[in-house]
Design a protein around this motif. Sequence first.
Motif, short mmCIF file in Angstrom:
data_model
loop_
_atom_site.label_atom_id
_atom_site.label_comp_id
_atom_site.label_asym_id
_atom_site.label_seq_id
_atom_site.Cartn_x
_atom_site.Cartn_y
_atom_site.Cartn_z
N CYS A 163 0.83 -1.21 0.00
CA CYS A 163 0.00 0.00 0.00
C CYS A 163 0.86 1.26 0.00
O CYS A 163 0.58 2.22 -0.72
CB CYS A 163 -0.94 -0.01 1.20
SG CYS A 163 -2.26 -1.22 1.09
N TYR B 212 -5.48 9.07 -5.32
CA TYR B 212 -4.89 7.78 -4.97
C TYR B 212 -3.68 7.95 -4.08
O TYR B 212 -3.36 7.06 -3.29
CB TYR B 212 -4.51 7.01 -6.23
CG TYR B 212 -5.71 6.59 -7.04
CD1 TYR B 212 -6.72 5.83 -6.48
CD2 TYR B 212 -5.83 6.96 -8.38
CE1 TYR B 212 -7.82 5.46 -7.23
CE2 TYR B 212 -6.92 6.58 -9.13
CZ TYR B 212 -7.92 5.83 -8.55
OH TYR B 212 -9.00 5.45 -9.29
N ALA C 229 2.44 1.63 -3.43
CA ALA C 229 1.45 2.12 -4.40
C ALA C 229 1.17 3.61 -4.19
O ALA C 229 0.99 4.36 -5.15
CB ALA C 229 0.16 1.31 -4.29
N GLY C 230 1.16 4.04 -2.94
CA GLY C 230 0.98 5.46 -2.66
C GLY C 230 2.13 6.30 -3.20
O GLY C 230 1.92 7.39 -3.76
N GLN D 50 -5.25 7.91 -0.83
CA GLN D 50 -6.02 6.70 -0.57
C GLN D 50 -5.14 5.52 -0.17
O GLN D 50 -5.47 4.78 0.76
CB GLN D 50 -6.83 6.36 -1.83
CG GLN D 50 -7.81 5.25 -1.64
CD GLN D 50 -8.63 5.01 -2.90
OE1 GLN D 50 -8.23 5.44 -3.99
NE2 GLN D 50 -9.75 4.34 -2.75
N TRP D 51 -4.02 5.31 -0.83
CA TRP D 51 -3.18 4.15 -0.55
C TRP D 51 -2.61 4.14 0.87
O TRP D 51 -2.63 3.09 1.52
CB TRP D 51 -2.08 4.02 -1.60
CG TRP D 51 -2.60 3.41 -2.86
CD1 TRP D 51 -2.78 4.03 -4.04
CD2 TRP D 51 -3.04 2.05 -3.04
NE1 TRP D 51 -3.31 3.16 -4.96
CE2 TRP D 51 -3.48 1.93 -4.36
CE3 TRP D 51 -3.12 0.94 -2.21
CZ2 TRP D 51 -3.96 0.74 -4.88
CZ3 TRP D 51 -3.60 -0.25 -2.73
CH2 TRP D 51 -4.02 -0.33 -4.05
N PHE E 113 -5.29 2.90 3.09
CA PHE E 113 -5.41 1.44 3.02
C PHE E 113 -4.37 0.78 3.92
O PHE E 113 -4.66 -0.22 4.59
CB PHE E 113 -5.25 0.94 1.59
CG PHE E 113 -6.43 1.22 0.70
CD1 PHE E 113 -7.70 1.37 1.20
CD2 PHE E 113 -6.25 1.32 -0.66
CE1 PHE E 113 -8.78 1.62 0.37
CE2 PHE E 113 -7.32 1.57 -1.50
CZ PHE E 113 -8.58 1.72 -0.99
N GLN F 144 1.77 6.46 -6.97
CA GLN F 144 0.74 7.41 -7.37
C GLN F 144 1.20 8.85 -7.17
O GLN F 144 0.84 9.73 -7.94
CB GLN F 144 -0.55 7.15 -6.59
CG GLN F 144 -1.27 5.88 -6.99
CD GLN F 144 -1.78 5.91 -8.42
OE1 GLN F 144 -2.07 6.97 -8.97
NE2 GLN F 144 -1.87 4.75 -9.03
#
Length: 127
Positions: free
Chosen positions: A23, A44, A26-27, A47-48, A51, A30
Motif C-alpha cells: 500500500c 490515490y 502504491a501510494g 487513498q493508498w 489502506f 501514485q
Amino acid sequence: MRRFFTPRWVLGHTLALAGVAVCLFAGRWQYQRATAGNVLSWAYTVQWPLFALFVVFLWVRAIRDARGGSTPRAAPQPLRPPLRPPVSRAPAAPAVSDEDDPELAQYNRMLAWLAADPDRRPSDFPG
C-alpha cells in the motif's frame, strides 16, 4: 506471547507487513504519477496510505481478539418493564344455532374439535 510466534501467526504477521508495504509503495507510485501531471493520481496518493492504516488496524484488532479482547462491558439495563401480551377485547361472536346455518354449525364443531386435539387433521374429523 509465544502463541503469536506459531507458523500461522508468523505467516499472518508477514502478510500484514507485506500488505502495508504494498500500500505504501502504491501510494509513492501514485505520488510520482501525480507530480508528473496526472491529476487523478492525487486522490490515490492519499487513498493508498489510508489502506495501509486499515491493514494495521485490522491486524491489531485480530491480535487483540486473540488475546481475549478488552474487558467485557455490562449488558445494558432495560429502560422499561417487559411488555405483557395484549388482552383480547374483541366482542364474542354471536351464537349460531343449527337452524340458522347447519354447514356453519358443522364447521364450528370441527374447529372446536381441532382446538381440543391439535395433533389431528381436519380430514380426521368424524362428523
